[in-house]
Design a protein around this motif. Sequence first.
Motif, PDB file in Angstrom:
ATOM      1  N   SER A 133      78.591  26.628 143.813  1.00 53.72           N
ATOM      2  CA  SER A 133      79.299  27.902 143.679  1.00 53.72           C
ATOM      3  C   SER A 133      79.615  28.542 145.027  1.00 53.72           C
ATOM      4  O   SER A 133      80.303  29.553 145.083  1.00 53.72           O
ATOM      5  CB  SER A 133      78.452  28.883 142.850  1.00 53.72           C
ATOM      6  OG  SER A 133      77.280  29.250 143.551  1.00 53.72           O
ATOM      7  N   SER A 186      81.440  29.100 148.507  1.00 54.04           N
ATOM      8  CA  SER A 186      82.749  28.822 149.094  1.00 54.04           C
ATOM      9  C   SER A 186      82.570  28.201 150.466  1.00 54.04           C
ATOM     10  O   SER A 186      81.739  28.639 151.258  1.00 54.04           O
ATOM     11  CB  SER A 186      83.561  30.115 149.218  1.00 54.04           C
ATOM     12  OG  SER A 186      83.758  30.696 147.944  1.00 54.04           O
ATOM     13  N   ARG A 187      83.399  27.187 150.768  1.00 52.60           N
ATOM     14  CA  ARG A 187      83.271  26.515 152.055  1.00 52.60           C
ATOM     15  C   ARG A 187      84.628  26.046 152.565  1.00 52.60           C
ATOM     16  O   ARG A 187      85.563  25.828 151.792  1.00 52.60           O
ATOM     17  CB  ARG A 187      82.293  25.349 151.993  1.00 52.60           C
ATOM     18  CG  ARG A 187      82.760  24.061 151.348  1.00 52.60           C
ATOM     19  CD  ARG A 187      82.730  24.055 149.831  1.00 52.60           C
ATOM     20  NE  ARG A 187      81.464  24.449 149.271  1.00 52.60           N
ATOM     21  CZ  ARG A 187      80.430  23.617 149.089  1.00 52.60           C
ATOM     22  NH1 ARG A 187      80.527  22.361 149.453  1.00 52.60           N
ATOM     23  NH2 ARG A 187      79.329  24.046 148.520  1.00 52.60           N
ATOM     24  N   ASN A 190      79.830  30.084 152.881  1.00 52.73           N
ATOM     25  CA  ASN A 190      79.364  31.450 152.634  1.00 52.73           C
ATOM     26  C   ASN A 190      78.129  31.411 151.741  1.00 52.73           C
ATOM     27  O   ASN A 190      78.183  30.928 150.608  1.00 52.73           O
ATOM     28  CB  ASN A 190      80.474  32.251 151.967  1.00 52.73           C
ATOM     29  CG  ASN A 190      80.084  33.700 151.738  1.00 52.73           C
ATOM     30  OD1 ASN A 190      79.085  34.176 152.270  1.00 52.73           O
ATOM     31  ND2 ASN A 190      80.869  34.409 150.955  1.00 52.73           N
ATOM     32  N   CYS A 200      90.455  30.452 159.380  1.00 51.76           N
ATOM     33  CA  CYS A 200      89.911  31.234 158.275  1.00 51.76           C
ATOM     34  C   CYS A 200      89.493  32.608 158.780  1.00 51.76           C
ATOM     35  O   CYS A 200      89.347  32.837 159.987  1.00 51.76           O
ATOM     36  CB  CYS A 200      88.716  30.526 157.621  1.00 51.76           C
ATOM     37  SG  CYS A 200      87.296  30.260 158.714  1.00 51.76           S
ATOM     38  N   SER A 209      88.596  34.785 153.622  1.00 52.74           N
ATOM     39  CA  SER A 209      88.903  33.440 153.124  1.00 52.74           C
ATOM     40  C   SER A 209      87.836  32.915 152.171  1.00 52.74           C
ATOM     41  O   SER A 209      87.967  31.817 151.638  1.00 52.74           O
ATOM     42  CB  SER A 209      89.039  32.465 154.311  1.00 52.74           C
ATOM     43  OG  SER A 209      90.074  32.878 155.178  1.00 52.74           O
ATOM     44  N   PHE A 210      86.786  33.710 151.956  1.00 50.86           N
ATOM     45  CA  PHE A 210      85.674  33.282 151.117  1.00 50.86           C
ATOM     46  C   PHE A 210      85.429  34.306 150.018  1.00 50.86           C
ATOM     47  O   PHE A 210      84.304  34.586 149.642  1.00 50.86           O
ATOM     48  CB  PHE A 210      84.400  33.132 151.960  1.00 50.86           C
ATOM     49  CG  PHE A 210      84.514  32.154 153.095  1.00 50.86           C
ATOM     50  CD1 PHE A 210      84.010  30.864 152.979  1.00 50.86           C
ATOM     51  CD2 PHE A 210      85.143  32.514 154.280  1.00 50.86           C
ATOM     52  CE1 PHE A 210      84.128  29.960 154.030  1.00 50.86           C
ATOM     53  CE2 PHE A 210      85.262  31.619 155.336  1.00 50.86           C
ATOM     54  CZ  PHE A 210      84.754  30.337 155.202  1.00 50.86           C
ATOM     55  N   GLU A 256      86.025  34.284 146.856  1.00 53.37           N
ATOM     56  CA  GLU A 256      85.468  33.801 145.604  1.00 53.37           C
ATOM     57  C   GLU A 256      83.989  33.484 145.787  1.00 53.37           C
ATOM     58  O   GLU A 256      83.567  32.972 146.809  1.00 53.37           O
ATOM     59  CB  GLU A 256      86.205  32.556 145.122  1.00 53.37           C
ATOM     60  CG  GLU A 256      87.660  32.801 144.789  1.00 53.37           C
ATOM     61  CD  GLU A 256      88.345  31.537 144.323  1.00 53.37           C
ATOM     62  OE1 GLU A 256      87.672  30.509 144.224  1.00 53.37           O
ATOM     63  OE2 GLU A 256      89.560  31.609 144.058  1.00 53.37           O
ATOM     64  N   ASN A 257      83.199  33.800 144.778  1.00 52.05           N
ATOM     65  CA  ASN A 257      81.768  33.482 144.787  1.00 52.05           C
ATOM     66  C   ASN A 257      81.067  34.047 146.016  1.00 52.05           C
ATOM     67  O   ASN A 257      80.264  33.372 146.660  1.00 52.05           O
ATOM     68  CB  ASN A 257      81.565  31.941 144.766  1.00 52.05           C
ATOM     69  CG  ASN A 257      82.319  31.296 143.627  1.00 52.05           C
ATOM     70  OD1 ASN A 257      82.300  31.771 142.496  1.00 52.05           O
ATOM     71  ND2 ASN A 257      82.984  30.185 143.925  1.00 52.05           N
ATOM     72  N   THR A 258      81.349  35.312 146.337  1.00 46.95           N
ATOM     73  CA  THR A 258      80.796  35.883 147.563  1.00 46.95           C
ATOM     74  C   THR A 258      79.299  36.161 147.484  1.00 46.95           C
ATOM     75  O   THR A 258      78.679  36.466 148.485  1.00 46.95           O
ATOM     76  CB  THR A 258      81.514  37.195 147.926  1.00 46.95           C
ATOM     77  OG1 THR A 258      81.484  38.078 146.811  1.00 46.95           O
ATOM     78  CG2 THR A 258      82.942  36.928 148.327  1.00 46.95           C
TER      79      THR A 258
END
Length: 333
Positions: free
Chosen positions: A224, A226-227, A270, A321, A326-327, A329-331
């Motif tokens: 889950s 973000s990368r 993240n 990024c 840029s991250f 989602e799913n922070t």
Amino acid sequence: MRSIFILLLLCVFPGFMLSAQNKVELKFKPDGEFKIIQFTDTHVNIQKGQNLDIFEQFQKIIELEKPDLALVTGDVVAEDEWEEAYPFFVALFETEKLPWAVVFGNHDSKDSASREAIASFLETLPFCLNVANDGGATGSSNFVLPVYGKSEKAEALLYCLDSNSRSTLTPRVDGYGWFDLSQIEWYNRNSKKYTLLNDGEPLPALAYFHIPLPEYDLAWNDKSASRIGKKREPICCPDINTGMFAAMVQCGDVMGTFVGHDHYNDFVVNYYDIALAYGRASKIRNQKKPGLGSRVVVLKEGKREFDSWIREGTGKKLQECTFPGSFVENTSK
């Protein structure tokens, strides 16, 4: 290019102890940005003539990026020729009038000198911002570099940390070193100090060290999270987790950590709202990919965000990024 650097060494080296200009104050530029380039795992070997050509590409990266600070995150010199190798870095950074700092890696422990002795030597070098034994914690490259803003107050922090070398508990525990509890206390103390000076609000901060935290492995394996970037080899973190990442989460100032050690990984992931990032190994390699390069980070005055990308020695720009943008989602992870 090697002959050019040798000529620079002849001009710079004899007097660099006397002309050390290592007390410059880091400041955001008028446009509100502060740019850092990270060189890591250079593994310069004077006797074998290995990785001496990296400085030509470093100079190209510096000229393209025009950074405000260079951070060298460990495994700087191979074998024991550290006194012969560091003048190559001096020649580069003094020529470019670029402040720089070094944190030690596992290969920076030498038979010919202690880490403490090398740390004291670095303090004398032109434009080098190292502070040996700052605060008395375990390690020889623990220090904080404040970045000042228009108000002449610290607006951001750069934690430079010694992630140590090998386990001190062999044979019971083997493997790479980890952050000592005294270093976590040192970080907590400094974080709280600067938070109090900022009316109780944690300052935006980054942390630079060599060996990745165990959370790098946890984060990459968390589907889950973000990368951006690639994992090309196992994450070589210590077997013991003493809680540095937990301290950073609790203190709330560190936005990202930047490491080296694993030469082929270059990702950012993240994890609990902290960017766990690799640099790009800065040594010559036989493989075409990934190429020698540097991770660039741009801080923004008054904002809890940064831009980042990889700049290869060829000039190519990769993996642009913004954190956290840029991250998004799913922070939570």
